[in-house]
Design an enzyme around this catalytic site. Structure first.
Site, mmCIF file in Angstrom:
data_model
loop_
_atom_site.group_PDB
_atom_site.id
_atom_site.type_symbol
_atom_site.label_atom_id
_atom_site.label_comp_id
_atom_site.label_asym_id
_atom_site.label_seq_id
_atom_site.Cartn_x
_atom_site.Cartn_y
_atom_site.Cartn_z
ATOM 1 C CB THR A 232 -6.497 2.591 -5.703
ATOM 2 O OG1 THR A 232 -5.820 1.431 -5.198
ATOM 3 C CG2 THR A 232 -7.855 2.693 -5.024
ATOM 4 C CB SER B 128 -0.904 0.000 1.235
ATOM 5 O OG SER B 128 -1.559 1.248 1.385
#
Length: 427
Positions: A227, A177
């Site tokens: 994303t 992430s």
């Protein structure tokens, strides 16, 4: 009887502080709460045995004579969930567990799998089975990887470094992430031979995104996962009630020193309004101009957007609703999978996340066309339990369950898994 440790940790904090010099030495602390009221719990409770170490504390029920009992046996992913809920602070647990608004989509991610039924085949000689598969041409041990989840150091002091070592040991894919509490460099150093992709957001200041793309490409990350479902952050009610912030000793390490210290509002470790809500399909072309890494789009739920992804030359799609943390009322990801696979027609790879809790869930997703699935919250539960070892246990349980579900369905390898396994009348 097992009791949550959250309150008791306050009472034994002085013990843990004094243990740091003794490494893994364990001290057995008996709290005989059977007959006396206790200020932390109020009314009398059953005996509780607490093992305190410099690294972690774990609890288990004891025999009435005070003899040592076995540590909690972890049989399924729900066991890790219960452990994490009992041991993490309320704000941390709420952050990981959060869904948007009423959490309908978060919950439906799980319920949707329970609506799917399998059609097992028999007498297929499943004495030997093989769970291996490939993603972007790289072999992994089974079709489950780690989804990009933020702030692993909230669950375990080594954070993402422990997660990286676990996935390296199991030989599967770890999507790191952007919002990691360890830097991309620290993660690579911790698991130099691991197979990793990097999850990316596009920021108003494009240089932030551009710089981190170049960093991860130089470090050997194998793909970028863009994303696309967060033009704005979803409304997560408990985070608002808890006024969630990273504790002072943690930070978003990939942006360490990037943002000037200010008294302005903060959102999940970085200044508010840093994400760019104007992001559109042209940013895919922009990313392709920056890097030779494959680009995977995470956050697609419709066949129309799947077709656009193919037309824009990406190498993969992750069917995802952000764990139900963005738009509440959207569909469960497993319910979207078939139409996206049918639209893509094998031109690019399709993956999914959201709601995977058992090996049969993995089997159902692969049967419906997912090349691989990714787990988010269960990895964090594993971290909360035993760090690297806990994440390995979570992955191993899923692998064992997947292998068993394959065999019981008559499949000897991943290539034999197809839609004939799914009873569509029950969908």
């Amino acid at each position: 009887m097992e009791l949550p440790l959250r309150g008791l940790q306050l009472g034994v904090a002085t013990f843990t502080n004094s243990l740091t010099q003794h490494g893994d030495t364990l001290i057995q602390v008996y709290c005989l709460l059977q007959s006396l009221p206790h200020p932390l719990f109020g009314k009398p409770r059953a005996n509780l045995c607490v093992f305190v170490s410099a690294e972690r504390m774990s609890n288990c029920s004891c025999n009435r004579d005070g003899s040592r009992c076995a540590e909690m046996s972890m049989v399924c992913l729900t066991d890790f969930e219960e452990y994490a809920k009992g041991h993490l602070s309320k704000a941390t647990w709420d952050y990981y567990a959060a869904g948007a608004d009423e959490c309908c989509t978060r919950d439906d991610n799980l319920l949707a799998f329970k609506r799917i039924r399998l059609r097992p085949r028999i007498l297929r000689d499943v004495s030997v089975s093989d769970t291996r598969t490939t993603v972007l041409g790289t072999e992994i041990s089974f079709p489950v990887g780690i989804a990009p989840t933020a702030f692993h150091c909230l669950a375990w002091h080594e954070g993402e470094m422990a997660t990286a070592r676990a996935t390296e040991a199991v030989n599967t894919c770890y999507i790191t992430s952007t919002y990691s509490t360890c830097s991309v460099e620290e993660i690579v150093a911790a698991a130099p031979n691991g197979y990793r992709w990097f999850q990316l957001y596009v920021y108003r200041d494009r240089k932030l995104s551009e710089q981190i793309v170049h960093r991860v490409e130089a470090l050997g990350y194998k793909a970028l996962v863009l994303t696309v479902d967060v033009p704005y952050t979803g409304k997560r009610r408990n985070d608002i009630r808890n006024q969630f912030k990273l504790p002072p000793h943690l930070k978003v390490k990939n942006f360490d020193g990037v943002f000037q210290v200010s008294a302005g509002p903060e959102e999940y470790g970085i200044p508010a309004h840093t994400l760019d809500p104007s992001i559109s399909w042209k940013e895919v072309y922009w990313l392709q101009s920056l890097t030779r890494l494959p680009i995977i789009i995470k956050g697609i739920l419709t066949k129309e957007d799947a077709e656009l992804a193919v037309e824009h030359g990406v190498q993969g799609i992750i069917v995802s609703n952000h764990g139900g943390r963005q738009l509440d009322g959207g569909p469960a990801t497993i319910d979207c999978l078939s139409e996206i696979v049918d639209t893509v027609q094998g031109r690019i790879e399709v993956y999914m996340d959201g709601g995977i809790r058992t090996g049969s869930d993995v089997l159902k997703a692969v049967a419906l066309g997912a090349k691989c699935v990714f787990i988010g919250r269960p990895a964090v539960w594993g971290l909360a339990y035993k760090g690297e070892e806990g994440v390995r246990e979570v992955l191993q349980i899923l692998n064992d369950e997947f292998r068993l579900s394959m065999a019981l369905s008559g499949c000897r390898n991943v290539a034999e898994i197809n839609r004939n396994l799914i009873q569509f009348s029950k969908l």
